[in-house]
Design a protein around this motif. Structure first.
Motif, short mmCIF file in Angstrom:
data_model
loop_
_atom_site.label_atom_id
_atom_site.label_comp_id
_atom_site.label_asym_id
_atom_site.label_seq_id
_atom_site.Cartn_x
_atom_site.Cartn_y
_atom_site.Cartn_z
N GLU A 34 0.82 -1.21 0.00
CA GLU A 34 0.00 0.00 0.00
C GLU A 34 0.85 1.26 0.00
O GLU A 34 0.62 2.19 -0.77
CB GLU A 34 -0.90 0.01 1.24
CG GLU A 34 -2.36 -0.01 0.93
CD GLU A 34 -3.16 -0.03 2.22
OE1 GLU A 34 -3.19 1.01 2.91
OE2 GLU A 34 -3.74 -1.07 2.50
N ALA A 35 1.84 1.30 0.88
CA ALA A 35 2.71 2.48 0.97
C ALA A 35 3.55 2.62 -0.30
O ALA A 35 3.73 3.73 -0.80
CB ALA A 35 3.62 2.36 2.19
N ALA A 36 4.03 1.49 -0.82
CA ALA A 36 4.83 1.55 -2.05
C ALA A 36 3.98 2.05 -3.22
O ALA A 36 4.45 2.85 -4.05
CB ALA A 36 5.41 0.18 -2.36
N LEU A 37 2.74 1.61 -3.29
CA LEU A 37 1.85 2.08 -4.36
C LEU A 37 1.51 3.56 -4.21
O LEU A 37 1.34 4.26 -5.20
CB LEU A 37 0.57 1.24 -4.39
CG LEU A 37 0.75 -0.18 -4.92
CD1 LEU A 37 -0.54 -0.98 -4.73
CD2 LEU A 37 1.17 -0.16 -6.37
N GLU A 38 1.41 4.03 -2.97
CA GLU A 38 1.15 5.45 -2.74
C GLU A 38 2.30 6.30 -3.29
O GLU A 38 2.08 7.30 -3.96
CB GLU A 38 0.96 5.71 -1.25
CG GLU A 38 0.60 7.13 -0.90
CD GLU A 38 0.40 7.33 0.59
OE1 GLU A 38 -0.05 8.44 0.95
OE2 GLU A 38 0.68 6.42 1.38
N VAL A 39 3.53 5.87 -3.01
CA VAL A 39 4.70 6.60 -3.52
C VAL A 39 4.78 6.47 -5.03
O VAL A 39 5.06 7.45 -5.74
CB VAL A 39 5.99 6.09 -2.83
CG1 VAL A 39 7.22 6.72 -3.47
CG2 VAL A 39 5.95 6.40 -1.35
N ALA A 40 4.53 5.27 -5.55
CA ALA A 40 4.57 5.06 -7.01
C ALA A 40 3.53 5.92 -7.72
O ALA A 40 3.80 6.49 -8.79
CB ALA A 40 4.35 3.59 -7.33
N SER A 41 2.36 6.02 -7.12
CA SER A 41 1.30 6.86 -7.71
C SER A 41 1.72 8.31 -7.75
O SER A 41 1.50 9.01 -8.74
CB SER A 41 0.02 6.70 -6.88
OG SER A 41 -0.95 7.61 -7.31
N HIS A 42 2.36 8.77 -6.68
CA HIS A 42 2.83 10.16 -6.65
C HIS A 42 3.90 10.39 -7.70
O HIS A 42 3.89 11.39 -8.41
CB HIS A 42 3.36 10.53 -5.27
CG HIS A 42 3.81 11.94 -5.19
ND1 HIS A 42 5.11 12.31 -5.42
CD2 HIS A 42 3.13 13.08 -4.95
CE1 HIS A 42 5.20 13.62 -5.32
NE2 HIS A 42 4.02 14.10 -5.02
#
Length: 117
Positions: free
Chosen positions: A55-63
């Motif tokens: 979840e956290a990795a996807l949040e950063v990837a999305s940004h």
């Protein structure tokens, strides 16, 4: 009796009341320090969460996907063509750190607004 120096009963002798700032610049500096401290804490939590969950990795990837600049992509392509693995690594690390910092600062601002209202 001298009137040019403050006496015991003069307000000049006493400092500001507890938990109150006499200088508005101090309040601004304190809120800036609080924002920096919360941003640092949130960034640390986010870095730790990236290694544990997606979840956290996807949040950063999305940004990164939304806010990556064209010049960063061009720099990565140039480093790739040159075969500069270290340069590519540094550019990706820089993008990741900027995204983590931005997300952490947003979370810190949300926390400050939530708890100060």
């Amino acid at each position: 009796m001298r009137y040019d120096k403050p006496a015991w009963s003069d307000p000049v002798i006493w400092g500001p009341p507890p938990r109150q700032s006499a200088d508005p610049k101090n309040e601004e500096a304190q809120s800036e320090e609080r924002l920096k401290r919360l941003t640092r804490i949130n960034a640390t939590h986010l870095r730790n969460a990236i290694s544990r969950n997606d979840e956290a990795a996807l949040e950063v990837a999305s940004h990164i996907g939304r806010y990556i600049s064209d010049i960063m992509i061009v720099d990565i392509i140039r480093a790739s063509i040159r075969g500069d693995r270290y340069g590519m690594h540094e550019l990706v690390r820089k993008m990741t750190e900027e995204s983590i910092g931005f997300i952490a600062e947003q979370k810190a601002q949300d926390q400050i607004e939530r708890y100060s209202a």
